[in-house]
Design a protein around this motif. Structure first.
Motif, PDB file in Angstrom:
ATOM      1  N   ILE A   6       0.861  -1.194   0.000  1.00 63.46           N
ATOM      2  CA  ILE A   6       0.000   0.000   0.000  1.00 63.46           C
ATOM      3  C   ILE A   6       0.888   1.232   0.000  1.00 63.46           C
ATOM      4  O   ILE A   6       1.712   1.416   0.896  1.00 63.46           O
ATOM      5  N   VAL A  93       6.700   0.200  -8.587  1.00 61.05           N
ATOM      6  CA  VAL A  93       5.271  -0.141  -8.680  1.00 61.05           C
ATOM      7  C   VAL A  93       5.031  -1.059  -9.875  1.00 61.05           C
ATOM      8  O   VAL A  93       4.327  -2.070  -9.779  1.00 61.05           O
ATOM      9  N   HIS A  97       3.694  -4.958 -10.005  1.00 61.87           N
ATOM     10  CA  HIS A  97       2.557  -5.321 -10.855  1.00 61.87           C
ATOM     11  C   HIS A  97       2.912  -6.514 -11.747  1.00 61.87           C
ATOM     12  O   HIS A  97       2.110  -7.451 -11.905  1.00 61.87           O
ATOM     13  N   CYS A 103      -1.134  -4.060  -5.503  1.00 63.59           N
ATOM     14  CA  CYS A 103      -0.730  -2.699  -5.146  1.00 63.59           C
ATOM     15  C   CYS A 103      -1.975  -1.852  -4.887  1.00 63.59           C
ATOM     16  O   CYS A 103      -2.949  -1.925  -5.638  1.00 63.59           O
ATOM     17  N   ALA A 104      -1.927  -1.066  -3.821  1.00 64.89           N
ATOM     18  CA  ALA A 104      -3.025  -0.158  -3.498  1.00 64.89           C
ATOM     19  C   ALA A 104      -2.451   1.218  -3.195  1.00 64.89           C
ATOM     20  O   ALA A 104      -1.275   1.356  -2.844  1.00 64.89           O
ATOM     21  N   LEU A 105      -3.294   2.221  -3.342  1.00 65.87           N
ATOM     22  CA  LEU A 105      -2.903   3.604  -3.038  1.00 65.87           C
ATOM     23  C   LEU A 105      -3.855   4.133  -1.980  1.00 65.87           C
ATOM     24  O   LEU A 105      -5.075   4.049  -2.145  1.00 65.87           O
ATOM     25  N   THR A 126      -2.667   0.743 -12.867  1.00 72.24           N
ATOM     26  CA  THR A 126      -1.741  -0.166 -12.187  1.00 72.24           C
ATOM     27  C   THR A 126      -2.223  -0.629 -10.813  1.00 72.24           C
ATOM     28  O   THR A 126      -1.954  -1.756 -10.405  1.00 72.24           O
ATOM     29  N   PHE A 127      -2.948   0.222 -10.108  1.00 70.98           N
ATOM     30  CA  PHE A 127      -3.326  -0.099  -8.730  1.00 70.98           C
ATOM     31  C   PHE A 127      -4.611  -0.920  -8.672  1.00 70.98           C
ATOM     32  O   PHE A 127      -5.569  -0.662  -9.396  1.00 70.98           O
ATOM     33  N   ASP A 128      -4.611  -1.886  -7.766  1.00 72.08           N
ATOM     34  CA  ASP A 128      -5.775  -2.750  -7.582  1.00 72.08           C
ATOM     35  C   ASP A 128      -6.856  -2.079  -6.743  1.00 72.08           C
ATOM     36  O   ASP A 128      -8.026  -2.470  -6.797  1.00 72.08           O
ATOM     37  N   ILE A 130      -7.716   2.085  -4.954  1.00 74.94           N
ATOM     38  CA  ILE A 130      -7.297   3.468  -4.725  1.00 74.94           C
ATOM     39  C   ILE A 130      -8.274   4.099  -3.747  1.00 74.94           C
ATOM     40  O   ILE A 130      -9.488   4.094  -3.985  1.00 74.94           O
ATOM     41  N   THR A 149      -8.794   0.131   3.168  1.00 75.17           N
ATOM     42  CA  THR A 149      -8.024  -0.422   2.043  1.00 75.17           C
ATOM     43  C   THR A 149      -7.866  -1.930   2.180  1.00 75.17           C
ATOM     44  O   THR A 149      -8.107  -2.674   1.229  1.00 75.17           O
TER      45      THR A 149
END
Length: 217
Positions: A6, A93, A97, A103-105, A126-128, A130, A149
């Motif tokens: 994260i 990142v 991937h 990956c999370a933001l 790219t992020f799973d 957000i 998250t």
């Protein structure tokens, strides 16, 4: 084994904390707010609501007035995130991937700025997951954004989650959520004497993370 990373956004993926800091300083000087460097330092990693709640805690009407002006100033000075991105972190990142590591933001920033940042630096897809600070009841240093998250990844235990932060309040939020946190050290975090002592470890280059958490040499 780390299955989910994260990321915070400001100060981690992009060198925007420095830009926000200077913009805030100019804003307060222009509007004749007398703030110390220590007060400005404590705003790093925070959000507009919490900043103005701390500055004007008792007068709701006055606080909302200045909050509106402040947000207009933010929108008037949208930054070019590509120009201040950390290329090595972006590559990290992308590497995660490619390795099929989730990956999370989780950023205190408004959704508008998050979307602009990710578009500028080429990570929109790219992020799973957000999450914006606008989507939780209580922002960092409260753990809400991190708890919300990890709810999106119910199959991943906390021990297999790594959080990357830079600010004191971001590190505190992740630790309150019961997560392992690594703190990114930068010239800016040193200049503002950022307290990163709550973090489990610190790093400067993402290669250090690969070696320590992903056994990459």
């Amino acid at each position: 084994m780390i299955q989910l990373v994260i990321f915070d956004m400001d100060g981690v993926l992009v060198d925007s904390e420095r830009v926000h800091y200077e913009r805030r300083k100019r804003f307060f000087q222009r509007h004749q707010f007398q703030l110390t460097d220590q007060q400005l330092d404590k705003m790093v990693g925070s959000n507009a609501n919490d900043i103005w709640q701390a500055l004007i805690p008792a007068d709701t009407e006055k606080r909302e007035h200045w909050l509106t002006i402040y947000r207009e100033d933010v929108r008037a000075h949208l930054m070019d995130y590509q120009a201040i991105c950390d290329a090595q972190m972006i590559q990290f990142v992308q590497w995660l991937h490619q390795k099929a590591i989730a990956c999370a933001l989780a950023s205190s920033a408004p959704r508008l700025l998050i979307e602009k940042c990710l578009a500028d630096i080429g990570l929109t897809q790219t992020f799973d997951a957000i999450l914006s600070g606008e989507e939780v009841a209580y922002n960092k240093p409260n753990p809400d954004i991190y708890l919300k998250t990890i709810e999106k990844f119910p199959q991943i235990p906390k021990r297999n989650i790594l959080v990357i932060e830079d600010s004191t309040i971001g590190i505190e939020a992740a630790k309150k959520a019961g997560l392992t946190v690594v703190a990114k050290e930068t010239v800016f975090t040193k200049n503002v004497n950022m307290d990163q002592t709550q973090a489990d470890s610190r790093f400067i280059q993402p290669e250090e993370l690969k070696q320590h958490y992903f056994q990459e040499n």
